[in-house]
Design an enzyme around this catalytic site. Sequence first.
Site, mmCIF file in Angstrom:
data_model
loop_
_atom_site.group_PDB
_atom_site.id
_atom_site.type_symbol
_atom_site.label_atom_id
_atom_site.label_comp_id
_atom_site.label_asym_id
_atom_site.label_seq_id
_atom_site.Cartn_x
_atom_site.Cartn_y
_atom_site.Cartn_z
ATOM 1 N N ALA A 12 0.812 -1.224 0.000
ATOM 2 C CA ALA A 12 0.000 0.000 0.000
ATOM 3 C C ALA A 12 0.840 1.267 0.000
ATOM 4 O O ALA A 12 0.307 2.366 -0.054
ATOM 5 C CB ALA A 12 -0.936 -0.008 1.212
ATOM 6 N N ARG A 17 10.295 6.967 -3.635
ATOM 7 C CA ARG A 17 11.651 6.973 -4.164
ATOM 8 C C ARG A 17 11.726 6.446 -5.596
ATOM 9 O O ARG A 17 12.734 6.606 -6.272
ATOM 10 C CB ARG A 17 12.567 6.147 -3.234
ATOM 11 N N GLN A 73 -5.739 -0.005 3.072
ATOM 12 C CA GLN A 73 -5.164 0.915 4.048
ATOM 13 C C GLN A 73 -5.510 2.312 3.527
ATOM 14 O O GLN A 73 -5.071 2.696 2.436
ATOM 15 C CB GLN A 73 -3.642 0.724 4.135
ATOM 16 N N ASN A 170 17.444 -5.620 9.562
ATOM 17 C CA ASN A 170 16.155 -6.279 9.417
ATOM 18 C C ASN A 170 15.893 -6.416 7.922
ATOM 19 O O ASN A 170 15.767 -5.417 7.206
ATOM 20 C CB ASN A 170 15.084 -5.391 10.068
ATOM 21 N N TYR A 366 5.098 -10.973 -47.516
ATOM 22 C CA TYR A 366 4.127 -10.853 -46.433
ATOM 23 C C TYR A 366 3.065 -11.919 -46.615
ATOM 24 O O TYR A 366 2.352 -11.944 -47.631
ATOM 25 C CB TYR A 366 3.457 -9.468 -46.417
HETATM 26 C C1 UD1 Z 1 11.228 -1.539 5.679
HETATM 27 C C2 UD1 Z 1 11.478 -1.757 7.193
HETATM 28 C C3 UD1 Z 1 12.969 -1.804 7.427
HETATM 29 C C4 UD1 Z 1 13.588 -2.922 6.613
HETATM 30 C C5 UD1 Z 1 13.256 -2.763 5.130
HETATM 31 C C6 UD1 Z 1 13.658 -3.988 4.389
HETATM 32 C C7 UD1 Z 1 9.626 -0.686 8.380
HETATM 33 C C8 UD1 Z 1 9.197 0.506 9.158
HETATM 34 N N1 UD1 Z 1 10.889 -0.673 7.924
HETATM 35 O O1 UD1 Z 1 11.745 -0.270 5.325
HETATM 36 O O2 UD1 Z 1 13.257 -2.042 8.804
HETATM 37 O O3 UD1 Z 1 14.993 -2.961 6.793
HETATM 38 O O4 UD1 Z 1 11.830 -2.594 4.933
HETATM 39 O O5 UD1 Z 1 13.476 -3.832 3.007
HETATM 40 O O6 UD1 Z 1 8.845 -1.613 8.226
HETATM 41 N N2 UD1 Z 1 3.755 -0.206 2.970
HETATM 42 C C9 UD1 Z 1 2.390 -0.216 3.163
HETATM 43 N N3 UD1 Z 1 1.819 0.805 3.865
HETATM 44 C C10 UD1 Z 1 2.535 1.806 4.430
HETATM 45 C C11 UD1 Z 1 3.935 1.798 4.227
HETATM 46 C C12 UD1 Z 1 4.500 0.781 3.507
HETATM 47 O O7 UD1 Z 1 1.687 -1.112 2.688
HETATM 48 O O8 UD1 Z 1 1.933 2.667 5.057
HETATM 49 C C13 UD1 Z 1 4.363 -1.288 2.190
HETATM 50 C C14 UD1 Z 1 5.088 -0.784 0.976
HETATM 51 O O9 UD1 Z 1 4.225 -0.820 -0.155
HETATM 52 C C15 UD1 Z 1 6.230 -1.781 0.820
HETATM 53 C C16 UD1 Z 1 6.454 -2.300 2.224
HETATM 54 O O10 UD1 Z 1 5.328 -1.942 2.973
HETATM 55 O O11 UD1 Z 1 5.875 -2.862 -0.029
HETATM 56 C C17 UD1 Z 1 7.711 -1.741 2.873
HETATM 57 O O12 UD1 Z 1 7.639 -0.307 2.897
HETATM 58 P P1 UD1 Z 1 8.892 0.585 2.557
HETATM 59 O O13 UD1 Z 1 8.484 2.002 2.644
HETATM 60 O O14 UD1 Z 1 9.530 0.126 1.327
HETATM 61 O O15 UD1 Z 1 9.827 0.266 3.823
HETATM 62 P P2 UD1 Z 1 11.392 0.464 3.921
HETATM 63 O O16 UD1 Z 1 11.677 1.893 4.125
HETATM 64 O O17 UD1 Z 1 12.048 -0.214 2.804
HETATM 65 CA CA CA Z 2 11.337 -1.275 0.944
#
Ligand code: UD1
Ligand code: CA
Length: 457
Positions: A12, A17, A73, A170, A366
């Site tokens: 969601a 980026r 969400q 993580n 053709y």
């Molecule tokens: C996240 C982790 C981080 C980890 C990394 C690994 C958290 C807070 N951080 O960071 O610790 O090292 O992944 O790749 O979890 N998403 C939602 N709803 C939201 C926000 C995000 O569904 O409100 C989904 C995004 O679509 C995505 C996933 O969750 O598929 C991860 O979100 P992203 O913003 O990419 O997290 P990272 O900053 O990469």
């Molecule tokens: Ca990510």
Amino acid sequence: MVAGSAAIVLAAGLGKRMRSRVPKVLHPVGGKPMLLRVLEAVRAVAELVVVVVGHGADQVERLLPHGVRTARQAQPLGTGDAVRCGLEVLPEIHGPLLVAYGDTPLIRADTLRTLLAAHQEGGFAATLAVGMLDDPTGFGRVLRDARGQFQRVVEEADCTPEQRAEREVNLGLCCFEIAPLRQVLDQLRPTNAQGEYYLTDVFGLLQASGFRVGTVELGEVMDLMGVNSRRQLAAAEAELRRRTVERLMDLGVTVLDPASIYVAPEVEVGEDTILLPFTVLEAGTVVGRECTLGPGAHVRGSRIGDRVRVWWSVVEESEVGDDCRIGPYAHLRPGTRLASRVVVGNFAELKNTTVGEDTKVQHVSYLGDATVGRGVNVGAGTVTCNFKYGVPGKHRTVIEDGAFIGSDTMLNAPVRVGAGAVTGAGSVVTKDIPPGMVAVGVPARVIRRARQENGKP
Ligand code: UD1
Ligand code: CA
């Protein structure tokens, strides 16, 4: 399948980026939206799957396979909030709950199984996949106490300079017992650098409340590589491509230069086939044994037989029989079906056309909506005129076995050239030519019986 298990896949987020109008999880890796790659792995393991959608929800939902549930969400308030939304639509389950991120396209079912096994054997309330990275940029860091006991995860944006130097991260795949997870999710607060409800705070909260949190160190950290930017998208693509090419080589395929070919992960290639540079094999393609593809073979959704040669040519949604030769500069468009030993040469285009054994279409032709028999020779510049001005639809041309189509023949469809018939160079065929006859002129008229070898295919 792990009995009673479920999975929540987060998809969601805004994907800021990426700088894209397309939701991040729909960007393809290996020719397939990355979310679908994640779902393939997850569905091999978990009985019940919920995808949390939000940003671009309609677009994402349209692509989801049958049998997965969705939760919405309303706002991207963070991964913790997303999991809370997922739980709302999740029915009671008695097994563990996996949480995967939709932006990790290289994930494998085996990785999920490893995590689940460690979670269940350790009797943990929560288990997270961790890894040691030389460059941990972008990941949440794992903090441990002096005895090496897990304490919590801190997001990069919230790290002190010291924490930022930690190399244990993580990886973004975790597993929970439902009851303790529900208990601490309500305690999440968005009091952090990004103002979000972090799922990763859950681990520290569980640990502090006396629950056991386990970590599993994964060797293959690339499996969980997250795609947040176009650069990471390219890196994921390169890794998947490397894996695919290595798999093919292990199965007996020669790849002259692995860096110069592009093969979708689902493509099958038989033993002793040689893939030369600038070859692109897209999804839905099956290639037989002992073929030579390339340089410059672009094949999509097609079935290629054994000992086929394709070079500098495009083959789309077609079937190519054994021992055919395609190219250079040929284009087989959808619905082309070639029997064995057919030759399609320079600047020939075929569409929705069936061609019998040993037929040759060597140069500049053709053939559209045609049925061509066996042992036919199609001369240079032959065209099936399958479209009539003012008449709707496409018209078929039939060329029977052993016919000889002279250079520059226009076949004004619907029209039939009988077995062993011959057309003279430059003839414009507007009427059927009976078997074994020679026709010439504009419009072509039958002038005499063809010589024996053409009369008997
Ligand atoms: C996240 C982790 C981080 C980890 C990394 C690994 C958290 C807070 N951080 O960071 O610790 O090292 O992944 O790749 O979890 N998403 C939602 N709803 C939201 C926000 C995000 O569904 O409100 C989904 C995004 O679509 C995505 C996933 O969750 O598929 C991860 O979100 P992203 O913003 O990419 O997290 P990272 O900053 O990469
Ligand atoms: Ca990510």
